[in-house]
Each structure stands twice: as structure tokens, then as C-alpha cells.
Enzyme design. Structure first.
Site, PDB file in Angstrom:
ATOM      1  N   LYS A 183     125.611  91.281  17.080  1.00  0.00           N
ATOM      2  CA  LYS A 183     124.763  92.202  17.013  1.00  0.00           C
ATOM      3  C   LYS A 183     125.824  93.440  17.457  1.00  0.00           C
ATOM      4  O   LYS A 183     126.786  93.061  18.246  1.00  0.00           O
ATOM      5  CB  LYS A 183     123.652  92.112  18.246  1.00  0.00           C
ATOM      6  CG  LYS A 183     122.549  93.052  17.915  1.00  0.00           C
ATOM      7  CD  LYS A 183     121.674  92.456  16.990  1.00  0.00           C
ATOM      8  CE  LYS A 183     120.657  93.444  16.204  1.00  0.00           C
ATOM      9  NZ  LYS A 183     119.695  93.082  15.417  1.00  0.00           N
TER      10      LYS A 183
ATOM     11  N   ASP B 296     119.700  97.603  11.219  1.00  0.00           N
ATOM     12  CA  ASP B 296     118.884  97.344  12.233  1.00  0.00           C
ATOM     13  C   ASP B 296     117.894  98.543  12.778  1.00  0.00           C
ATOM     14  O   ASP B 296     117.877  99.752  11.899  1.00  0.00           O
ATOM     15  CB  ASP B 296     119.421  96.656  13.675  1.00  0.00           C
ATOM     16  CG  ASP B 296     118.028  96.180  14.596  1.00  0.00           C
ATOM     17  OD1 ASP B 296     117.534  95.280  14.400  1.00  0.00           O
ATOM     18  OD2 ASP B 296     118.162  96.646  15.752  1.00  0.00           O
TER      19      ASP B 296
END
Ligand code: NDP
Length: 453
Positions: free
Chosen positions: A131, A171
Site C-alpha cells: 500500500k 485508492d
């Protein structure tokens, strides 16, 4: 006896996190939730403890934190912080989104990365977990500012990623525009035209159905969960929070399945439309005009807008059968869960990452509400990202229908794995525990086979 040992092992590892990462509350919470739920796997495999598998599982393989200097439209220098957490490559190259939001910090990056590792394992595809992102806020910035920021961000990030190393995606705050700018800069620096980012535009390697994948996938999952319990999604009233990528396509698929969605929101407030959300209007406001959701009521007379400084929490006060949190983490807390139950909610399906707090989840499960946990129910996005990687490697494009069919299969696989693991380990019906157990089993088996790395 063995049971005691493994609980103690988990507690020792959590203590380790507390000592080393005392300032990472989100990461600590995720680790707690995950590690306690996988005790049955540890009990079945005492060799994991001997090989310090948990100590390795909680430690990212690599974390990169970097400076991102960029010039705003006034010519002034701005400095943000960039992150990439490469959590686990046990089952494939790191894969996971980039988030641009002022709340981004190392704790949030690590919690999301750990979730991603287990989620990606559930996708059934060969992808590890990572991430990244930045505390940059794209809101209110011009296209030029966003482009310059993205170029500066990639000028450091490119050293750490690659089609077979680490493949980031979008995201919160990172959509098609940002991915385009990031990809352009990667290509310019490296001379490589490769599938290093997913969520790309359709004319330069993007996959059809990627935009829709997370929201559609969530609905495929929720529909199957309802059917398993003898319920039909058709005719149900649905609450959705958020008005971004996940929320938009969750609304679209829910409507296609014959449900009525009555809410959506952004970080300023929420909309309640008793006639059902007009999705074309939401898309126009959010995707075209990039405006606030409060604009919605100007065109829909019966709809109401409620200012809601406390994130999307107001959404959960509306009476409905199904709740789909699709905005951000911790948006559905215990109080919201109590209101939902009082109003007769039958199912909660997580579209966002960790949108429900732990006490809210426990309460919902205790009250018999069907609960679809994010790491199993929102796996559609990363899965179609992985399908985009496959298409890039093949230098081919698949049709929308082909990708959508595979997505349905992946969501069915994710649901089945979580359900069956829950049954196998004696927590039948608990899909959250099932998802952790199934995901961890897969990652742990790979780690064990690969030795002390
Ligand atoms: P977007 O940026 O497209 O949309 C996010 C939405 O949530 C916006 O409406 C935003 O409102 C709202 N929001 C953000 N922060 C808050 C807050 N603190 N309180 C209330 N509302 C808020 O993001 P995505 O739709 O892509 O992502 C949403 C969630 O889904 C995230 O948790 C993400 O990690 C997760 N997810 C996304 C995937 C994807 O494929 N996109 C895949 C899997 C998970 P505003 O515009 O006001 O900020």
C-alpha cells in the site's frame, strides 16, 4: 494446552508491536483483529511459531518514506510525504493502491497493507500485498498542480516498483487522472511500457471493468451471502456511504439487481432520496464536475441533504435492509450499528477498507446481521487490477463481459473460501474470521515453503 500457547504467542507478538510501533494505532488494531482470529491456524501448525512466522508477518518486507516537493500554481514550493509499504511478496509481486489524503500516515499505510496481503490471497490470484500514498490533498487543486505532484511522487517511487516487483493502483484520491500522470512519468523516466500501474486509461493498457470492479464485486458477494441465507436482494432498500469510485458502482450494480439505494455521501454530508438515488446525477456531480454531493438536491426536489461533519455517520440513521459502507475506515461505529439493528438491517457489506469498527462488527454479528468483511467482499478491485496485469503481459485486451465473468468467479471464490474456512475452524457464519483464516493459511503456507526470508 496448545490453545493457551498460541494465544500467548499472539499476545507476545502484539506486545512487540506495542513496543516498536506504539504510535501506530490503526496498525495495532488491525494486527489485533487479524492475529486473534488466526489462532486456530497456528494451533494446527505449531511449526509456524518455531519459524517466527507471525514476527515476520507483521514486519513489512520494506517501507519507503520519501519527500515529495512540488510547485503550486502560485509558483510556491509545497512539500508532502510519500509512502510505499511493501508488506509481503510471499505469493506474488506487491500489489495495492495509492491513497492521496491528508490523513495518510505510516500507521494507516501499514494497516491497509496488512489487510491487502490477506485480501489478495483471497482473490486466488498470484499477488502479494502493499500500500502507498501521500498526505497530499487533491481536493481543490488544479489539474496542473495534481500533475506536478504526481510527477514528483513518481520521480522517487519509480525506483521501488516494476511490473514484476510492485504494481500500485488507485485508492482514495487516486483515480484515472492521477494514474495517467503517474504512468506518464514512470514511462518517461524508465523508458518501459509495462504493466507497472493498474487502473490505467483504456487507450494505454487499462482493463475494461476495472472502474466498476470493486462496487460490482461487492454486490456479487452480498447477493450470494443473502441467497445463502434465503434472501433476495431484489426489492431491498440499501444505504450506501461515499460517492467515489466504490460507492458509485456499488449503487449501479445494486440498482441493476433490483434494489433501491436511498443514500450516498461525501465528507461534508449525506443525501437521502426516498425515490432512489439518481446515479447519472451523482456521476455528473462527482466524475464530471468534481463538486460536492450537496449539489444533488438542487436537481432532485424530494431528496434531502444533511450536513454531517462526522464523516458519513448520518447515513446509518436511515431505515433500510442492507448497509454498504463505501467511503472510508471507521465510518460505521458501535452507535451506528445499534441504530442499524434497531431499524431492522439484515446485512452489512463492506465496500471500503475497514469501514466498521471492531465493536460495531461484534455487535452486528451478535445480533445475527449478515456481515461481509472488506477483505473478502471488496476484493474485486484488486482482482481486476491483477487481470489488467495479465492483459498487459499478454499485450491483449479482454472484453467487458470476459472480465466481468472472471470477476463474478473471483467473488464467488472469495465468498466460498471465507465461508468454508469459518466452518472448518468452528466459527461457522463468521465470514470475517473465515477471511482471515483462509487468507492467512495461504500466505503462511507460502512463507513456510520459502524458508527464513
Ligand atoms: P474515492 O476517493 O473515489 O471516494 C471516497 C469517497 O469517500 C468520497 O465520496 C469521499 O468524499 C468519501 N470520504 C473520504 N473520506 C471520508 C471521511 N473521512 N468521511 C466521510 N466520507 C469520506 O475512493 P474509493 O471509492 O476508491 O475508495 C473508497 C474506499 O474503498 C476506501 O476505503 C478504499 O481504500 C476502498 N477500496 C477502494 C478500491 C477501489 O478499487 N477504488 C478497492 C478496494 C477498497 P470526499 O470527496 O468529500 O472526500
Amino acid at each position: 494446552m496448545a490453545k493457551e500457547n498460541m494465544k500467548q504467542y499472539v499476545e507476545d507478538v502484539l506486545e512487540l508491536i506495542k513496543k516498536k510501533d506504539w504510535n501506530q494505532p490503526e496498525f495495532m488494531n488491525t494486527a489485533k483483529e487479524v492475529l486473534y482470529s488466526i489462532i486456530p491456524v497456528l494451533e494446527a501448525h505449531p511449526e509456524y511459531k518455531a519459524n517466527k512466522l507471525l514476527e515476520r508477518f507483521i514486519e513489512p518486507e520494506r517501507v519507503v518514506i520519501f519527500r515529495v516537493p512540488w510547485a503550486d500554481d502560485k509558483g510556491e514550493l509545497q512539500v508532502n510525504r510519500g509512502f510505499r509499504v511493501q508488506m509481503s511478496s510471499a505469493i506474488g509481486p506487491y500489489k495495492g493502491g495509492l491513497r492521496f489524503h491528508p490523513s495518510v500516515n505510516l500507521s494507516i499505510m501499514k494497516f491497509l497493507a496488512m489487510e491487502q496481503v490477506l485480501k489478495n490471497a483471497l482473490s486466488g490470484l498470484p499477488i502479494g500485498g502493499g500500500k502507498g500514498g501521500s498526505d497530499f490533498d487533491p481536493k481543490g487543486k488544479s489539474d496542473g498542480e495534481v500533475m506536478r505532484f504526481c510527477q514528483s511522487f513518481m520521480t522517487e517511487l519509480y525506483r521501488h516498483i516494476g511490473a514484476d516487483i510492485d504494481v500500485p493502483a488507485g485508492d482514495i484520491g487516486v483515480g484515472g487522472r492521477e494514474i495517467g500522470y503517474l504512468y506518464g512519468q514512470y514511462k518517461r523516466i524508465t523508458k518501459l511500457y509495462e504493466g507497472v500501474l493498474t487502473g490505467k486509461g483504456l487507450t494505454f493498457g487499462g482493463s475494461l471493468a476495472r472502474t466498476e470492479a470493486t462496487g460490482y464485486g461487492l454486490l456479487y458477494f452480498v447477493k450470494e451471502m443473502l441467497e445463502d441465507a434465503g434472501m433476495d436482494i431484489k426489492g431491498k432498500t440499501v444505504l450506501v456511504s461515499g460517492a467515489g469510485n466504490v460507492a458509485t458502482y456499488a449503487i449501479e450494480k445494486a440498482q441493476q439487481m433490483g434494489a433501491k439505494v436511498v443514500t450516498c455521501s461525501d465528507s461534508n454530508g449525506y443525501v437521502y432520496d426516498p425515490d432512489g438515488i439518481d446515479l447519472a446525477l451523482v456521476k455528473d456531480i462527482k466524475e464530471v464536475r468534481r463538486a460536492r454531493i450537496s449539489e444533488y438536491v438542487k436537481k432532485r426536489k424530494k431528496a434531502k441533504y444533511f450536513e454531517d461533519k462526522d464523516g458519513s455517520k448520518g447515513v446509518w440513521t436511515v431505515k433500510a435492509d442492507i448497509a454498504l459502507p463505501c467511503a472510508t475506515q471507521n465510518e460505521l461505529d458501535l452507535n451506528s450499528a445499534k441504530i442499524l439493528v434497531k431499524n431492522g438491517v439484515k446485512a452489512v457489506g463492506e465496500g471500503a477498507n475497514m469501514p466498521s469498527t471492531l465493536d460495531a462488527i461484534e455487535f452486528l454479528q451478535k445480533k445475527g446481521v449478515l456481515f461481509a468483511p472488506a477483505k473478502a467482499s471488496n476484493v474485486g478491485g484488486v482482482s481486476v487490477s491483477a487481470l489488467e496485469m495479465s492483459q498487459n503481459s499478454e499485450r491483449l485486451h479482454w472484453t467487458f463481459e470476459e472480465v466481468d465473468e472472471r470477476l463474478k468467479g473471483i467473488m464467488h471464490g472469495s465468498y466460498t473460501q471465507a465461508k468454508e474456512a469459518a466452518e472448518r475452524y468452528g466459527v461457522k457464519g463468521n465470514l470475517l474470521a473465515g477471511a482471515n483464516l483462509a487468507g492467512f493459511e495461504k500466505v503462511a503456507t507460502a512463507m513456510q515453503a520459502q524458508g527464513w526470508v
